[in-house]
Design a protein around this motif. Structure first.
Motif, short mmCIF file in Angstrom:
data_model
loop_
_atom_site.label_atom_id
_atom_site.label_comp_id
_atom_site.label_asym_id
_atom_site.label_seq_id
_atom_site.Cartn_x
_atom_site.Cartn_y
_atom_site.Cartn_z
N SER A 22 0.84 -1.21 0.00
CA SER A 22 0.00 0.00 0.00
C SER A 22 0.87 1.26 0.00
O SER A 22 0.50 2.29 -0.58
CB SER A 22 -0.95 -0.01 1.20
OG SER A 22 -0.22 -0.03 2.42
N SER A 23 2.05 1.22 0.63
CA SER A 23 3.00 2.34 0.57
C SER A 23 3.47 2.54 -0.86
O SER A 23 3.58 3.69 -1.34
CB SER A 23 4.18 2.09 1.50
OG SER A 23 3.76 1.98 2.85
N VAL A 24 3.76 1.46 -1.55
CA VAL A 24 4.17 1.54 -2.95
C VAL A 24 3.04 2.12 -3.78
O VAL A 24 3.24 2.97 -4.68
CB VAL A 24 4.61 0.17 -3.47
CG1 VAL A 24 4.87 0.22 -4.97
CG2 VAL A 24 5.85 -0.31 -2.74
N LEU A 25 1.81 1.64 -3.49
CA LEU A 25 0.64 2.17 -4.22
C LEU A 25 0.48 3.67 -3.97
O LEU A 25 0.21 4.45 -4.90
CB LEU A 25 -0.60 1.42 -3.78
CG LEU A 25 -1.93 1.91 -4.36
CD1 LEU A 25 -1.92 1.79 -5.89
CD2 LEU A 25 -3.11 1.14 -3.77
N ALA A 26 0.66 4.08 -2.72
CA ALA A 26 0.54 5.49 -2.39
C ALA A 26 1.61 6.31 -3.11
O ALA A 26 1.34 7.43 -3.60
CB ALA A 26 0.65 5.69 -0.87
N LYS A 27 2.82 5.77 -3.22
CA LYS A 27 3.88 6.44 -3.96
C LYS A 27 3.49 6.61 -5.41
O LYS A 27 3.68 7.68 -6.03
CB LYS A 27 5.19 5.65 -3.85
CG LYS A 27 5.99 5.93 -2.59
CD LYS A 27 7.25 5.07 -2.59
CE LYS A 27 8.20 5.54 -1.50
NZ LYS A 27 8.84 6.84 -1.82
N SER A 28 2.97 5.54 -6.00
CA SER A 28 2.58 5.60 -7.42
C SER A 28 1.48 6.62 -7.63
O SER A 28 1.50 7.40 -8.59
CB SER A 28 2.13 4.21 -7.88
OG SER A 28 3.14 3.25 -7.71
N VAL A 29 0.49 6.60 -6.75
CA VAL A 29 -0.61 7.56 -6.89
C VAL A 29 -0.10 8.98 -6.69
O VAL A 29 -0.53 9.92 -7.40
CB VAL A 29 -1.72 7.21 -5.87
CG1 VAL A 29 -2.78 8.32 -5.84
CG2 VAL A 29 -2.36 5.88 -6.20
N THR A 30 0.81 9.16 -5.76
CA THR A 30 1.38 10.50 -5.51
C THR A 30 2.08 11.03 -6.75
O THR A 30 1.97 12.22 -7.11
CB THR A 30 2.36 10.44 -4.33
OG1 THR A 30 1.65 9.99 -3.16
CG2 THR A 30 2.97 11.80 -4.07
N VAL A 31 2.83 10.18 -7.44
CA VAL A 31 3.52 10.59 -8.66
C VAL A 31 2.52 11.05 -9.71
O VAL A 31 2.68 12.10 -10.37
CB VAL A 31 4.39 9.45 -9.19
CG1 VAL A 31 4.94 9.77 -10.57
CG2 VAL A 31 5.53 9.16 -8.23
N VAL A 32 1.46 10.26 -9.87
CA VAL A 32 0.45 10.59 -10.89
C VAL A 32 -0.24 11.92 -10.55
O VAL A 32 -0.41 12.82 -11.39
CB VAL A 32 -0.57 9.47 -11.03
CG1 VAL A 32 -1.71 9.86 -11.95
CG2 VAL A 32 0.11 8.21 -11.52
N LEU A 33 -0.65 12.04 -9.29
CA LEU A 33 -1.36 13.26 -8.89
C LEU A 33 -0.45 14.49 -8.94
O LEU A 33 -0.87 15.60 -9.30
CB LEU A 33 -1.93 13.09 -7.47
CG LEU A 33 -3.07 12.06 -7.34
CD1 LEU A 33 -3.52 11.95 -5.89
CD2 LEU A 33 -4.24 12.45 -8.23
N ALA A 34 0.82 14.30 -8.57
CA ALA A 34 1.77 15.42 -8.63
C ALA A 34 1.94 15.92 -10.05
O ALA A 34 2.03 17.13 -10.32
CB ALA A 34 3.10 14.99 -8.03
N PHE A 35 2.01 15.03 -11.01
CA PHE A 35 2.14 15.43 -12.42
C PHE A 35 0.89 16.15 -12.89
O PHE A 35 0.97 17.18 -13.58
CB PHE A 35 2.41 14.20 -13.28
CG PHE A 35 2.46 14.53 -14.74
CD1 PHE A 35 3.58 15.13 -15.31
CD2 PHE A 35 1.36 14.27 -15.56
CE1 PHE A 35 3.62 15.44 -16.66
CE2 PHE A 35 1.41 14.59 -16.91
CZ PHE A 35 2.54 15.16 -17.46
N MET A 36 -0.26 15.60 -12.51
CA MET A 36 -1.50 16.23 -12.95
C MET A 36 -1.71 17.58 -12.28
O MET A 36 -2.32 18.50 -12.86
CB MET A 36 -2.68 15.30 -12.63
CG MET A 36 -2.63 13.99 -13.40
SD MET A 36 -3.99 12.86 -12.95
CE MET A 36 -5.39 13.82 -13.55
N ALA A 37 -1.22 17.71 -11.05
CA ALA A 37 -1.42 18.98 -10.34
C ALA A 37 -0.56 20.10 -10.91
O ALA A 37 -0.85 21.30 -10.69
CB ALA A 37 -1.11 18.79 -8.85
N THR A 38 0.49 19.81 -11.62
CA THR A 38 1.37 20.83 -12.20
C THR A 38 0.74 21.49 -13.41
O THR A 38 1.23 22.53 -13.87
CB THR A 38 2.72 20.21 -12.60
OG1 THR A 38 2.50 19.13 -13.51
CG2 THR A 38 3.45 19.68 -11.37
#
Length: 876
Positions: A688-704
């Motif tokens: 789930s930590s890995v999943l959270a990392k992956s989701v964070t990467v996706v959301l960070a890119f979209m938020a830019t």
């Protein structure tokens, strides 16, 4: 010589016992050649079938040497039967307690193996002294009381057809004849036990030695047929099979010996070529000479089959006998034979009585001259010279081989002796019951005339006494002797002498059936090298095999089949194999159960040491990475992609290998209870930590992107929510598992043949696979998100590394399931531990080793300027 003995009652005008012997020679065809006559107040008569004339033989009718014509051929062995009766009569006369004031005499006739002579002799006892007419009362009368005889069942039957008319008791010392409804009322008293007990005794002997493949040779008459049918009905119930059955022509005339000789080699071939090493021989006393014919024909080349060792089992009728022309024939064929005989004891004074016989001092004995000549192969008269050497009369009976004559009492002679005493005791009881007070001797003898033969039946039926050897003599309700059988081992020598060795006894008439045998005293045929003979259709199945019946063959014939896997047979010739106890397993040869080894994944064994080393190494490396990251806490590469998630992931990867220690060692309650749940929850946190990392990467890119609404989702709260919710979901599954069907220590006796597996039973396999399934679901979602985010333009983008780590993770656990299901015991545990360590190393290596490389080896890349340059390049 076959003895027919008849008790007759005679009133004489004198009271002093006198003895007189006469010899009758009558020229007609119904003449009785030999007679033994001793007068007394009571006369015991008999018939002996022991001689035959050469002139009756087809091969001698035209013989050029006329001196041979009308010369009797004597079965010398049976002469002892005559002397046994004489010895018994003398003892009874000397015993004042049995028949006081009354003396016994005897009269014995020879029937020459002739049916007509048998009837003729029997008629003589039913008639007067001079006139051979029954019911003729005008001459000196013998008042017939009873009959003792005969060894041959056929002769006994012929006698009984006449004696039955006068209701004269008849005691036989051989088998009772088979009567087929023609004369159903004939009755006999037997001085041998019931033959049915002998049949059962033979079966017990065969079973004792495990002889199940048997040949039968039986005389071809009614009694032989009864014996064969009895054996055929008894054998299947005892597990015994018949290999072959041969019949021998009943010897009624001397020519029969030559008829038998024409067929002997055929029987010899069958007997010797058969795999049956045990033969049951049923016949009459003279039938034994056919065995000698078999070996003789082999010696002179009538057959090319060589004699082999066999175990001959002979019945009570049989005895080792030979005619004079067989004196030099070999008897080694039956060396080591076993014989059933009526129980016999030595009688004091009997051998001395035999040794006192002399042809010069017993001229009244009509048997002794011919016996002496053919026993010692000499002659008294030149007129009927049959042998070259002249008899001196000083020849010793002890020098004769046993097949010619024995000085020790045989079983048949012992039966005759007991029969005479049985009749004497019955007479004593009858006279005692008639008068309690003795009258004068003359008056007592006058009363004898009023006795009738049928009156003796009642007293014979209830007779019971001990003879001089201490043996009890009595009849059962069928008129058979109540006694057992001795089992005798015959040891033969080249000169036709032999030894009788008692090796056992059987008495099946007692409430507790008795069967004893001393194997150590038995001498077997030399062909067996003094080892126990084997007589089976198929060789023994050794331990580790079981018997399977051959199709179309007797049930004793079988094949030997190896035991199925997991079963054993620990004895020879077992019908089926059997399972070992749960705590044991078959050895390699499947003939013994060995204790199972207790198996579990121990810390001390090499596999356990390797796995513990791997687990500690993984945890140690993870700890070093965590320390390194904490040391460079403020560097850009550590701050990237959520520093807190990194620490949580490293902490999870630190604990994952340590939970492996719960899988190793002897299973215990707490260890079994928590090892799978701990593994499931900790790995769920990591994934789930890995999943959270992956989701964070996706959301960070979209938020830019300008105007993106995703900016509000980016932050620590979202990552924490993902980790917490995913972990709590797995914790809920584990809680349900522990509440409903928790794991527990268990013992598996069956999964592995040679081991007792100590393991943790998962309790509910469904819940176990739910835990794995949920973990796999998280891994697939993480892999999917990371896969799509792997090419996003961001510095220190972990998505690419997460993709590889999840690919390894999924590959490991997908291969885990079939491997886990195909293994047992400690290797199943080892597979799960290996999967845990492999997936842990995969996550650690793919996600953190690249960052460690930069931190430790390329620190120049871990700065803000490099980050901005990369970002600019990525923008362009």
């Amino acid at each position: 010589m076959v003895l027919l003995t008849v008790f007759t009652l005679l009133l004489l005008p004198h009271t002093v016992c006198s003895t007189h012997f006469t010899k009758c020679t009558i020229s007609d065809s119904l003449s009785v050649l030999h007679e033994y006559y001793q007068l007394g107040d009571l006369i015991i008569g008999g018939i002996a079938s022991h001689t035959v004339y050469l002139s009756e033989m087809a091969s001698f009718k035209n013989h050029p040497n006329k001196a041979l014509i009308n010369q009797p051929v004597v079965l010398t062995k049976s002469y002892q039967h005559v002397l046994a009766l004489a010895f018994a009569v003398n003892e009874i006369n000397e015993n004042s307690q049995i028949l006081p004031n009354v003396s016994l005499g005897l009269r014995i006739h020879d029937t020459n193996f002739n049916v007509q002579q048998t009837f003729h002799a029997t008629m003589k006892f039913l008639a007067s002294r001079k006139e051979n007419l029954p019911n003729y009362k005008c001459d000196i009368q013998d008042y017939l009381i009873g009959v003792i005889g005969e060894l041959h069942p056929t002769t006994s039957f012929h006698m009984a057809t006449l004696l039955h008319i006068y209701k004269v008791p008849q005691i036989t010392y051989g088998s009772v004849p088979v009567i087929h409804g023609e004369f159903p009322g004939l009755s006999f008293y037997q001085m041998v036990p019931n033959e049915d007990h002998q049949y059962e005794g033979i079966a017990e002997l065969l079973l004792h030695f495990k002889w199940t493949w048997i040949g039968i040779i039986a005389v071809d008459n009614n009694n032989g047929e009864r014996f064969v049918q009895a054996m055929l009905s008894l054998f299947p119930h005892k597990g015994i099979c018949l290999a072959f059955m041969q019949k021998i022509l009943q010897i009624m005339y001397f020519d029969d010996f030559f008829k038998i000789g024409e067929k002997m080699w055929e029987m010899f071939d069958i007997v010797m070529e058969s795999k049956a090493n045990t033969l049951i021989f049923y016949g009459e006393i003279e039938t034994f000479t056919t065995i000698m014919w078999m070996e003789r024909l082999s010696e002179v080349g009538y057959t090319t089959v060589k004699p082999k060792g066999k175990v001959w089992i002979m019945t009570t009728q049989m005895d080792f006998v030979s005619f004079y022309y067989q004196r030099n024939w070999n008897m080694q064929l039956i060396h080591g034979a076993l014989s059933f005989t009526v129980h016999t004891n030595e009688l004091q004074g009997f051998e001395q009585f035999l040794q006192s016989r002399s042809p010069f001092f017993a001229s009244e004995d009509g048997f002794i001259t011919d016996f002496w000549e053919q026993a010692f192969l000499c002659h008294f008269s030149v007129m009927k010279k049959l042998f070259d050497e002249k008899c001196t009369g000083e020849e010793s009976l002890e020098s004769l081989p046993g097949s010619v004559f024995e000085t020790s009492m045989t079983g048949h002679s012992y039966s005759i002796y007991n029969a005479a005493y049985a009749m004497a005791h019955a007479l004593h009881t009858m006279t005692s019951s008639r008068s309690k007070h003795r009258a004068m001797v003359y008056e007592e003898k006058e009363k004898l005339k009023n006795w009738l033969p049928w009156q003796l039946h009642h007293f014979l039926q209830s007779i019971s006494f001990n003879n001089s050897a201490g043996d009890k003599i009595s009849f059962d309700h069928n008129g058979a002797l109540e006694a057992g059988f001795d089992i005798v081992n015959w040891i033969t020598f080249p000169n036709q002498s032999f030894l009788r060795v008692k090796v056992g006894k059987v008495n099946l008439q007692t409430p507790v059936k008795e069967f004893t045998i001393n194997e150590s005293t038995i001498t077997w045929h030399i062909g067996f090298n003094q080892t126990l003979p084997i007589s089976v259709c198929t060789d023994s199945c050794h331990p580790g095999y079981h018997k399977k019946r051959k199709e179309g063959a007797p049930f004793c014939c079988h094949d030997c089949i190896p035991c199925p896997e997991g079963k054993i047979s620990n004895q020879k010739d077992m019908n089926d194999c059997f399972w070992c106890p749960e705590d044991r397993h078959p050895n390699e040869d499947q003939d013994f159960c060995t204790p199972k080894a207790v198996s579990f994944l121990a810390f001390e064994e090499p596999l356990g040491i390797s796995l513990v080393t791997g687990a500690l190494s993984c945890s140690l490396i993870t700890a070093l990475v965590l320390v390194e990251f904490m040391k460079y806490h403020d560097t850009p590469i550590v701050k990237a992609n959520n520093r807190n998630l990194t620490y949580l992931l490293l902490l999870s990867l630190l604990l994952c290998p340590l939970c492996v220690l719960l899988f190793i060692g002897r299973p215990w309650i707490l260890g079994c209870l928590f090892r799978q749940t701990a593994f499931g929850i900790i790995f769920s946190m990591a994934v789930s930590s890995v999943l959270a990392k992956s989701v964070t990467v996706v959301l960070a890119f979209m938020a830019t992107k300008p105007g993106s609404k995703m900016r509000k989702w980016v932050g620590k709260r979202l990552a924490s929510s993902i980790v917490l919710s995913c972990s709590l979901m797995q914790a809920g599954i584990c809680a349900i598992w522990l509440a409903t069907s928790p794991p527990f220590p268990d013992v598996d006796m069956h999964s592995v043949t040679e081991e007792i597996l100590l393991e943790c039973n998962e309790g509910s396999v469904t819940m176990f696979y739910c835990v794995l399934g949920y973990l796999g679901f998280l891994a697939i979602v993480s892999f999917t998100v990371a896969f799509f985010a792997r090419k996003l333009p961001d510095s220190f983008n972990e998505a690419k590394f997460i993709t590889f780590s999840m690919l390894i993770f999924c590959s490991v656990w997908l291969s885990f399931v079939p491997t886990y299901l195909s293994t047992k015991g400690k290797y199943m545990v080892a597979v799960e531990i290996f999967s845990i360590l492999s997936s842990s190393f995969g996550l650690l290596g793919c996600i953190f080793f690249p960052k460690c490389y930069i931190i430790v080896l390329r620190p120049e890349l871990n700065n803000r300027e490099q980050l901005l340059r990369k970002k600019k390049l990525n923008t362009i």
